[in-house]
Design a protein around this motif. Structure first.
Motif, PDB file in Angstrom:
ATOM      1  N   UNK A 128      79.797  48.169 108.687  1.00  0.00           N
ATOM      2  CA  UNK A 128      79.485  48.652 107.339  1.00  0.00           C
ATOM      3  C   UNK A 128      80.356  49.861 106.992  1.00  0.00           C
ATOM      4  N   UNK A 129      80.569  50.714 107.976  1.00  0.00           N
ATOM      5  CA  UNK A 129      81.427  51.880 107.769  1.00  0.00           C
ATOM      6  C   UNK A 129      82.851  51.452 107.451  1.00  0.00           C
ATOM      7  N   UNK A 134      87.252  50.783 103.467  1.00  0.00           N
ATOM      8  CA  UNK A 134      88.190  49.935 102.738  1.00  0.00           C
ATOM      9  C   UNK A 134      87.922  50.019 101.236  1.00  0.00           C
ATOM     10  N   UNK A 135      86.653  50.036 100.850  1.00  0.00           N
ATOM     11  CA  UNK A 135      86.290  50.142  99.431  1.00  0.00           C
ATOM     12  C   UNK A 135      86.788  51.468  98.866  1.00  0.00           C
ATOM     13  N   UNK A 136      86.611  52.534  99.621  1.00  0.00           N
ATOM     14  CA  UNK A 136      87.083  53.853  99.179  1.00  0.00           C
ATOM     15  C   UNK A 136      88.596  53.836  99.008  1.00  0.00           C
ATOM     16  N   UNK A 137      89.310  53.212  99.942  1.00  0.00           N
ATOM     17  CA  UNK A 137      90.769  53.120  99.839  1.00  0.00           C
ATOM     18  C   UNK A 137      91.182  52.369  98.580  1.00  0.00           C
ATOM     19  N   UNK A 138      90.495  51.237  98.279  1.00  0.00           N
ATOM     20  CA  UNK A 138      90.797  50.471  97.072  1.00  0.00           C
ATOM     21  C   UNK A 138      90.532  51.276  95.812  1.00  0.00           C
ATOM     22  N   UNK A 139      89.417  52.001  95.805  1.00  0.00           N
ATOM     23  CA  UNK A 139      89.090  52.825  94.644  1.00  0.00           C
ATOM     24  C   UNK A 139      90.116  53.935  94.438  1.00  0.00           C
ATOM     25  N   UNK A 140      90.575  54.508  95.504  1.00  0.00           N
ATOM     26  CA  UNK A 140      91.606  55.550  95.394  1.00  0.00           C
ATOM     27  C   UNK A 140      92.881  54.987  94.795  1.00  0.00           C
TER      28      UNK A 140
END
Length: 196
Positions: A128-129, A134-140
């Motif tokens: 989950x981490x 990965x989601x944070x990287x995409x959002x950035x």
């Protein structure tokens, strides 16, 4: 013979004077030698006094430095002892807390051992981490792209404003014949003003 001195007496007197002169010369030379020897001795003693004073001064400086070093060592030892005491207290506090924790965990019969279910939960949390990272990287990346687009839009708006000012300064008025290009320009102006 009234006042005349014989030859023999003259010789005795002159030989006595010579002896006295010779004796005084010898004494003078002896005195000069003694004075010279006294001056040399005095000079030697002055040099020795200077040398001894220098040694005493150096010894005093060494003693002063020794005192400073000893004081510094005493101060450092006191600071070190104080730090050691603080570390001991910290160690004892942590040890007591751990002992209490162990006592409450194992002492009451509650024993926690990692079982298969616990290991699975840990793996799930790790996965989950990773997904969240990965989601944070995409959002950035999306934020960076949006900032880039915003910069481009701002630049385009600035160019359009400049063009509008140039055209309006050349004296094109609404009363003149409206061509399709001037209509497009007025529509463009309105859209630029609306975007603000």
């Amino acid at each position: 013979m009234g006042g005349s001195i014989s030859k023999r007496e003259r010789e005795v007197i002159s030989s006595g004077k010579r002896r006295r002169r010779a004796a005084t010369r010898g004494e003078n030379e002896e005195r000069e030698a003694m004075v010279l020897a006294w001056r040399k001795e005095r000079k030697r003693l002055k040099e020795e006094v200077k040398r001894l004073r220098k040694k005493v001064k150096e010894k005093e400086q060494v003693e002063e430095w020794e005192c400073v070093v000893v004081k510094q060592m005493i101060l450092e030892r006191a600071l070190r002892d104080e730090a050691v005491e603080r570390w001991k207290n910290l160690y004892l506090a942590i040890k007591n807390q751990l002992d209490d924790l162990i006592q409450t965990t194992y002492g009451e019969g509650l024993q926690w051992r990692p079982d298969e279910e616990g290991v699975k939960t840990i793996e799930e949390l790790r996965q989950e981490l990773e997904v969240k990272e990965e989601t944070i990287g995409g959002l950035k990346e999306r934020v960076a792209l949006m900032e880039k687009q915003q910069y481009g839009n701002q630049r385009e708006i600035d160019l359009l404003r400049q063009s509008s000012r140039i055209i309006s300064s050349q004296g094109i008025s609404k009363k003149e014949e409206s061509s399709p290009s001037s209509r497009n320009l007025s529509m463009f102006r309105n859209t630029c003003v609306d975007r603000k």
